[in-house]
Design a protein around this motif. Structure first.
Motif, short mmCIF file in Angstrom:
data_model
loop_
_atom_site.label_atom_id
_atom_site.label_comp_id
_atom_site.label_asym_id
_atom_site.label_seq_id
_atom_site.Cartn_x
_atom_site.Cartn_y
_atom_site.Cartn_z
N LEU B 29 1.05 -0.93 0.03
CA LEU B 29 -0.07 0.12 -0.23
C LEU B 29 1.09 1.05 -0.58
O LEU B 29 0.29 2.61 -0.50
CB LEU B 29 -1.04 0.16 1.33
CG LEU B 29 -2.11 -1.15 1.54
CD1 LEU B 29 -3.31 -0.91 2.44
CD2 LEU B 29 -2.84 -1.36 0.04
N ARG B 97 -3.50 2.62 10.22
CA ARG B 97 -4.53 2.30 10.20
C ARG B 97 -5.49 1.22 9.70
O ARG B 97 -5.48 -0.16 10.93
CB ARG B 97 -5.79 2.95 10.44
CG ARG B 97 -5.78 4.30 11.14
CD ARG B 97 -6.31 4.39 12.54
NE ARG B 97 -7.60 3.61 12.35
CZ ARG B 97 -7.97 2.13 13.22
NH1 ARG B 97 -7.11 1.68 14.01
NH2 ARG B 97 -9.10 2.55 13.26
N ILE B 98 -4.93 0.81 8.88
CA ILE B 98 -4.15 -1.00 8.64
C ILE B 98 -3.50 -1.75 9.19
O ILE B 98 -3.99 -3.06 9.34
CB ILE B 98 -4.62 -0.97 6.67
CG1 ILE B 98 -5.56 0.06 6.26
CG2 ILE B 98 -4.19 -2.62 5.98
CD1 ILE B 98 -5.27 -0.10 4.55
N GLU B 101 -4.79 -2.53 12.81
CA GLU B 101 -6.16 -3.54 12.30
C GLU B 101 -5.98 -4.58 11.76
O GLU B 101 -6.58 -5.41 12.57
CB GLU B 101 -7.54 -2.65 12.05
CG GLU B 101 -7.94 -1.61 11.82
CD GLU B 101 -8.58 -2.51 13.24
OE1 GLU B 101 -8.93 -3.46 13.70
OE2 GLU B 101 -8.77 -1.34 13.56
N TYR B 102 -4.87 -4.81 11.04
CA TYR B 102 -4.18 -6.38 10.06
C TYR B 102 -3.38 -6.45 10.34
O TYR B 102 -2.77 -8.46 10.33
CB TYR B 102 -4.58 -5.72 8.04
CG TYR B 102 -6.50 -5.92 8.32
CD1 TYR B 102 -7.29 -6.67 7.88
CD2 TYR B 102 -7.09 -4.02 8.24
CE1 TYR B 102 -8.09 -6.68 7.01
CE2 TYR B 102 -8.10 -4.05 8.08
CZ TYR B 102 -8.83 -5.40 6.60
OH TYR B 102 -10.21 -5.05 7.26
N ILE B 110 -4.30 -8.86 3.08
CA ILE B 110 -5.12 -8.10 3.94
C ILE B 110 -6.52 -8.54 2.99
O ILE B 110 -7.59 -8.89 4.09
CB ILE B 110 -5.56 -6.54 2.89
CG1 ILE B 110 -4.79 -5.77 3.96
CG2 ILE B 110 -6.90 -5.60 4.18
CD1 ILE B 110 -3.90 -4.52 3.64
N ILE B 113 -7.32 -12.18 4.97
CA ILE B 113 -7.52 -12.09 6.16
C ILE B 113 -8.95 -11.63 5.99
O ILE B 113 -9.53 -12.67 6.77
CB ILE B 113 -6.95 -10.71 6.62
CG1 ILE B 113 -5.70 -10.82 6.67
CG2 ILE B 113 -7.26 -10.04 7.66
CD1 ILE B 113 -4.72 -10.07 7.39
N ASP B 114 -9.53 -11.17 4.93
CA ASP B 114 -10.89 -9.86 5.34
C ASP B 114 -11.52 -11.52 4.58
O ASP B 114 -12.82 -11.39 5.50
CB ASP B 114 -11.45 -9.33 4.70
CG ASP B 114 -11.05 -8.43 5.09
OD1 ASP B 114 -11.62 -7.96 6.74
OD2 ASP B 114 -10.78 -6.73 4.83
N ARG C 158 -13.45 -2.35 10.46
CA ARG C 158 -11.89 -1.96 9.58
C ARG C 158 -12.09 -2.82 8.45
O ARG C 158 -11.03 -2.40 8.21
CB ARG C 158 -10.99 -3.01 10.46
CG ARG C 158 -11.28 -4.48 10.14
CD ARG C 158 -10.02 -5.82 11.38
NE ARG C 158 -10.80 -7.23 10.51
CZ ARG C 158 -9.41 -8.15 11.05
NH1 ARG C 158 -8.23 -7.63 12.01
NH2 ARG C 158 -9.86 -9.32 10.36
N ARG C 159 -12.98 -3.44 7.78
CA ARG C 159 -12.95 -3.28 6.06
C ARG C 159 -13.10 -2.28 6.10
O ARG C 159 -13.10 -2.53 4.67
CB ARG C 159 -14.50 -4.46 6.85
CG ARG C 159 -13.70 -6.16 6.49
CD ARG C 159 -14.87 -7.08 5.98
NE ARG C 159 -16.23 -6.39 7.77
CZ ARG C 159 -17.18 -7.33 7.84
NH1 ARG C 159 -17.41 -8.62 7.24
NH2 ARG C 159 -17.94 -6.94 8.20
N LEU C 161 -11.75 0.04 5.60
CA LEU C 161 -10.17 0.84 5.99
C LEU C 161 -9.92 0.23 4.51
O LEU C 161 -9.29 1.30 3.83
CB LEU C 161 -8.69 0.11 7.20
CG LEU C 161 -9.11 1.10 8.53
CD1 LEU C 161 -8.58 0.31 9.42
CD2 LEU C 161 -9.47 2.45 7.81
N PRO C 162 -9.61 -1.10 3.74
CA PRO C 162 -8.89 -1.10 2.36
C PRO C 162 -10.05 -0.47 2.05
O PRO C 162 -9.49 -0.11 0.59
CB PRO C 162 -8.85 -2.87 3.08
CG PRO C 162 -8.83 -3.50 3.76
CD PRO C 162 -10.05 -1.82 4.57
N PHE C 165 -9.43 2.59 1.24
CA PHE C 165 -7.77 3.65 0.38
C PHE C 165 -8.20 2.91 -0.88
O PHE C 165 -7.12 3.79 -1.50
CB PHE C 165 -6.90 2.13 1.26
CG PHE C 165 -5.50 1.85 0.55
CD1 PHE C 165 -4.51 3.50 1.63
CD2 PHE C 165 -5.11 1.84 -0.52
CE1 PHE C 165 -3.50 3.32 0.76
CE2 PHE C 165 -4.01 2.10 -0.85
CZ PHE C 165 -2.78 2.99 -0.06
N MET C 169 -7.57 6.08 -3.65
CA MET C 169 -6.62 5.18 -4.72
C MET C 169 -7.18 6.08 -5.90
O MET C 169 -7.12 6.91 -6.87
CB MET C 169 -6.17 4.28 -4.77
CG MET C 169 -4.57 4.20 -4.12
SD MET C 169 -3.55 5.50 -4.49
CE MET C 169 -2.42 4.44 -3.81
#
Lengths: 488, 116, 497
Positions: B29, B97-98, B101-102, B110, B113-114, C158-159, C161-162, C165, C169
């Motif tokens: 990222l 933050r990511i 959290e991750y 990521i 994980i999700d 928390r999902r 956040l990605p 992002f 972008m």
């Protein structure tokens, strides 16, 4: 009260009634049912009070709001709509009476919602009957679909929900997919969607396009149940019987054929349609539906499903009569709406009464039941005779007019269909009647039940009486409907 | 030498594409953000280059020189730079933050994980 | 005009923007009240502006009284006014109803930051609608985007956040494309004022850079507006954002980008690039159709209610683009009207989700089980807004569909295929809305669901306000219709016929 106020009253009264029923439902069941009956009587009074002035030639109309330029929510009462509204409001009273017996007798759940949605459905029905243009009609047509959904899905178990899905799926697909484009096409061609005596499309639309538009309308108005868009009607039989009786023998299905008739008479104009090429197929489609549905009905083992397919066939009588495009046949179409309503609601009432008293739903279980439930089965017999078209029942009168119209048009397909389906009707109704009265009772231990609760029995006796009364006293109705086809 | 004479546009285009490539192709990222910054910087150069007048000086009122570079693109790009910095800062903040959290800043990890 | 009324276009932006830092300074308990008050005030200004535009035509405003094109110009025309009403209305409704829901999603010590970001997003979105200057549009676009990234990431999931992002972008790439486009135009014309640009492009000899600029601007804005297939950032961002923020953003964020897209493509390029209308239709109509079909198709099989509605948004953006790509008065009227109507429907639906989510255990379809009995009033409003999304007569959604179908009918035979697409899309909408309805009416409530459902009263009121607005504007669409038809006329005023 002026005609305009009466119209608005008639459309909104059931809505206020629904509110009242919901509130009364919190106090107690008796209050709720009293509110239902009160609303039904008030509605019938309201609607019927319009009839005398209509017979004298008045055409009360009222415009509520202009939604888009040239598109408004407006109501206008004319003979066809008057007849339909009068029929629905009268039968609602009887049906409410019947519902009380049925819903209590079967200890159904969520009765308040049932009565509330019933009242809303009636508001939508009256809206359809009095609509002054296609847009308003479509508005209430869709409202009726949505309002009846909770009634069809009333039981709430898995198979009921699946059937209700078929119900709303078919009705919405056809209405959004075909009916709406047809309305917009009409609007684009004619610049208006007002129902006008003699039609609005003459001069505006010619040639094969007329036939195509007619197809969009007929198949789009799924409530008319012309094959192949009839599947929703048997699916709707999962509903409690009062719903099948009033909505799926009278209000909803008649809204369909009523709309078809109205489109033919007031949008296309019968003369224009008669002169246009590619419109004759409708008679064949309706004829096919009549015969095919009768054959399917013949093969049913479940009483309510049999009645549903019989309804499909009888609805196509109306469509076929309208499609013959002759004045006498149009009158026949209009009075068949009434005649079939009285007969079929009687049959459904009887089926529901049998279910309430004996928990029987299949044909073979009905052996000898006439001895336990003589009043119910007598009414059933009258209803069945009316379906076949035997005098002295209402079914005879309408068939007479349809036949006369078919002769006038030299339409032998229609003639043959009527004769053939009469035979088929007799072939599947008479054995039931015979079995119920004369076959020995089966079942061990022998059943001990009697008649259904008295409100139900009273209701079905009333409708059976109406079926016969319509044979004897149909003068005012005929006089009213002659105005439909009278020269404008 | 028409093609080479406008070399600054080539610089703009190449820088833009490098940045864009990183945005699309990199899984890390932070590298994506670096790519994004390059991508924006290329556009800043485009603006600055267009405002430049051959032989012109800084446009300061009262200076003796007669030829100025156009000041407007520079002003515009000053604003765009501020926007760019804010974006980068926010982007980095999100990456932090990511990571919290991750525990990863690799896009594929990521997603993995999700999915679990 | 009174002195204050003359300043309305500037106040529209200034009020929320100045209130944002104040929210940070005020005691924490007051931040919600301050934000809601600023938003309501902005709504009042937008309503006033819309009334002025309806009465007396577009409003122009010179910042610091410097005349355009040298000074910075603000302008509100019919389309801008329509959009301002949507933006400020959605923000106000969401804020007024959303306090409790936001308090659950955003921790207390961060709450005032969140409200400040909200006001900045509001100011940015409103700023886009009032700007008459291409670069200012860029700046406001970035203000609103940066603030909405914060809003999306503000929740506990928390999902988000990605998701945010990715949103950042793609949003930045889109904005930068837009910046390249206006740079190219500036090089050719030396102006950033939209009206001035329109005049000067006509005099430019070499149109190729302008064509490239049109491409950059259209693609960049299509990214921001989530036009299929550039929509990939949208579903997750909407799904994991705090519910109230989703309601706000879903109602207006993409529409503001669509607005800029329409402004550029019709005000600036339409007249000046030969064959532009044809290109616009040829590229965007297929995308619009695919957007409708794919968005609805995915929604039909989606299991998460919020993502289902997000994919429905992709489809609805397709309807707007379909109307626009007809390049006709009827089509643009339908497109702009659908911006308004879809905001009503989708805003209402997401607000209802905000109310239902705490009652349900989760947001999967099966979590909605028994919702019709657990939260009957809220769910009834949900159904009303859902019917509007389908386009049932008597609701706002029907009016825009009617216009869209009428506009397609003007095309003759090819229009039939478009009508087919719209009808199919509506039927798919029936399916995905009905899946929720069926689950809510007949599904079993999940074991761990809260028993007594208490929807906060302000939220219930906001939801019903949205639902009733859907019905009201379905029966009396006069106001938005007048704005959108005059917007369509002025957008196409440049087309030589």
């Amino acid at each position: 009260m002026s005609g305009q106020q009466t119209i608005l009253m008639a459309v909104t009264l059931p809505l206020f009634g629904a509110l009242g029923i919901a509130l009364a439902g919190r106090i107690g069941a008796n209050f709720r049912e009293a509110a239902t009956l009160l609303t039904a009587v008030a509605l019938a009074y309201c609607v019927w009070s319009l009839a005398p002035s209509l017979l004298e030639g008045a055409r009360p109309a009222v415009s509520v709001a202009e939604v888009l330029p040239g598109i408004e929510i407006a109501f206008a009462v004319e003979p066809l709509g008057m007849l339909f509204a009068a029929l629905a409001s009268l039968l609602w009273i009887i049906n409410s009476l019947y519902s009380i017996g049925y819903m209590r007798g079967n200890r159904e759940q969520r009765q308040t919602r049932f009565y509330v949605m019933f009242a809303i459905s009636l508001a939508a029905t009256i809206g359809i009957a009095f609509a002054a243009n296609l847009f308003t009609l479509f508005l209430f047509y869709e409202a009726l679909t949505f309002a009846t959904y909770p009634l069809v899905a009333h039981k709430g178990d898995k198979s009921t929900v699946a059937s209700a899905r078929v119900y709303i799926g078919v009705l919405l697909t056809t209405s959004i997919g075909l009916f709406l484009p047809a309305i917009i096409w009409t609007y684009a061609a004619a610049g208006t969607t007002d129902f006008t005596a003699g039609g609005i499309l003459e001069e505006k639309l010619r040639g094969p396009a007329v036939g195509l538009l007619l197809a969009l309308f007929v198949l789009g108005i799924g409530k008319a149940a012309v094959m192949p868009v009839h599947r929703w009607l048997p699916a709707a039989m999962v509903a409690p019987t009062p719903v099948s009786a009033l909505l799926h023998a009278v209000a909803v299905v008649k809204a369909g054929v009523f709309t078809v008739t109205k489109v033919i008479v007031y949008i296309f104009g019968i003369d224009h349609l008669f002169a246009s090429p590619g419109t004759g197929w409708l008679v064949y489609a309706a004829a096919f539906t009549i015969v095919a549905a009768s054959v399917v009905a013949f093969r049913q083992r479940n009483l309510k499903r049999l009645l549903a397919y019989s309804t499909v066939a009888q609805l196509s009588y109306v469509v076929m009569a309208a499609a013959i495009l002759k004045p006498l046949a149009e009158i026949g179409a209009a009075i068949h709406i009434v005649a079939h309503a009285f007969g079929k609601i009687t049959l459904f009432f009887a089926a529901g009464a049998i279910y309430t008293a004996a928990k029987k739903t299949e044909l073979h279980e009905l052996r000898g039941i006439g001895r336990r439930m003589p009043i119910t089965m007598a009414a059933f017999t009258i209803g069945a005779l009316s379906m076949i078209g035997v005098p002295p029942t209402g079914g005879f009168v309408s068939k007479w007019y349809i036949l006369a119209g078919a002769f006038e048009a030299d339409n032998y397909v229609a003639l043959f269909t009527i004769v053939a389906s009469t035979a088929l009707n007799a072939a599947y109704f008479l054995p039931i009647v015979y079995m119920a009265w004369f076959a020995p009772e089966s079942g061990k231990p022998p059943p001990t039940h009697g008649e259904a609760p008295w409100p139900s029995v009273l209701a079905l006796s009333l409708t059976a009486a109406l079926t016969i009364a319509f044979f004897l006293f149909n003068g005012p109705v005929l006089e009213l409907e002659r105005q439909v086809v009278a020269a404008p | 030498m028409q093609v080479l004479g406008i070399y600054y546009y080539w610089v703009f285009a190449i820088l833009l594409m490098i940045g864009f490539y990183a945005v699309i192709a990199k899984l890390n990222l932070v590298k994506k953000l670096i790519g994004l910054t390059l991508f924006q910087a290329a556009v800043f150069l485009l603006y600055i280059a267009m405002g430049k007048v051959e032989g012109g000086t800084a446009p300061i009122y009262g200076a003796s020189a007669a030829v100025f570079s156009s000041p407007l693109p520079q002003v515009l790009i000053l604003t765009a730079i501020v926007v760019g910095i804010s974006t980068t800062a926010l982007g980095l903040g999100i990456v932090v933050r990511i990571k919290e959290e991750y525990g990863s800043i690799q896009e594929d990890e990521i997603q993995e994980i999700d999915r679990r | 005009m009174s002195p204050l009324a003359a300043q309305m276009p500037a106040l529209q932006v200034v009020v929320p923007m100045l209130m944002a830092p104040f929210v940070l300074l005020l005691p924490k308990g007051l931040s919600w009240a301050a934000a809601a008050a600023a938003s309501l005030l902005a709504f009042g200004i937008a309503a006033q502006l819309a009334a002025t535009v309806i009465d007396s035509g577009p409003v122009a405003y010179q910042m610091g009284s410097w005349p355009a094109p040298y000074g910075i110009e603000l302008g509100v025309d019919a389309l801008g006014a329509l959009l301002l009403v949507v933006v400020t209305g959605a923000s106000s409704l969401a804020l007024v109803g959303g306090r409790a829901s936001l308090a659950a999603a955003v921790t207390e010590e961060r709450e005032h930051y969140f409200y400040a970001a909200w006001l900045l997003a509001l100011a940015g979105l409103a700023g886009i609608a009032v700007s008459a200057d291409a670069f200012n549009i860029f700046v406001f676009m970035e203000i609103s985007s940066l603030a909405s990234y914060v809003l999306v990431a503000g929740g506990p999931d928390r999902r988000a956040l990605p998701a945010v992002f990715k949103y950042l972008m793609m949003g930045t790439v889109g904005a930068t494309f837009y910046l390249i486009g206006i740079g190219l135009i500036y090089m050719a014309t030396g102006t950033l004022n939209l009206a001035d640009m329109d005049l000067r492009i006509a005099g430019v000899a070499d149109k190729e850079p302008i064509l490239a600029a049109a491409g950059f601007i259209t693609v960049g804005l299509a990214l921001k507006a989530a036009i299929f297939p550039l929509h990939v950032w949208l579903p997750n961002a909407y799904t994991y954002a705090p519910h109230i923020a989703t309601a706000f953003l879903a109602a207006c964020a993409t529409k503001v980008s669509l607005y800029v897209l329409l402004r550029f493509d019709f005000f600036v390029f339409q007249q000046n690039l030969s064959g532009h209308a044809l290109q616009f239709s040829a590229y965007l109509m297929p995308l619009a159709i695919l957007g409708i079909l794919v968005g609805s198709g995915v929604a039909m099989f989606e299991r998460n209610v919020k993502r289902l509605l997000a994919f429905s948004s992709v489809a609805q953006i397709g309807y707007i683009m379909l109307g626009a790509s007809l390049v006709s008065i009827g089509g643009l009227t339908a497109a702009t009207l659908h911006m308004f109507n879809h905001a009503l429907a989708k805003g209402g639906l997401f607000l209802a989700i905000a109310a239902l989510a705490p009652v349900a255990a989760g947001l999967r379809l099966k979590d909605m089980g028994g919702m019709a009995r657990r939260a009957p009033w809220t769910f009834a409003a949900f159904v009303v807004a859902g019917l509007s999304l389908i386009g049932v007569p008597g609701t706002a959604g029907f009016v825009s569909k009617w216009y869209l179908i009428s506009a397609a009918m003007e095309l003759g035979a090819p229009g039939i295929a478009l009508i087919g697409v719209m009808v199919l899309g509506s039927l798919m909408a029936v399916v995905y809305v009905w899946r929720i309805v069926e689950s809510a009416c007949f599904g079993k409530p999940p074991e761990n669901a809260a028993q007594a459902a208490a929807v906060p009263r302000p939220l219930g009121a906001a939801i019903w306000a949205a639902a009733l607005a859907n019905v009201y504007f379905g029966i009396a669409p006069g106001l938005p219709l007048r704005l959108s038809s005059s917007a369509a006329a002025s957008l196409l005023g440049h087309v030589p016929t």
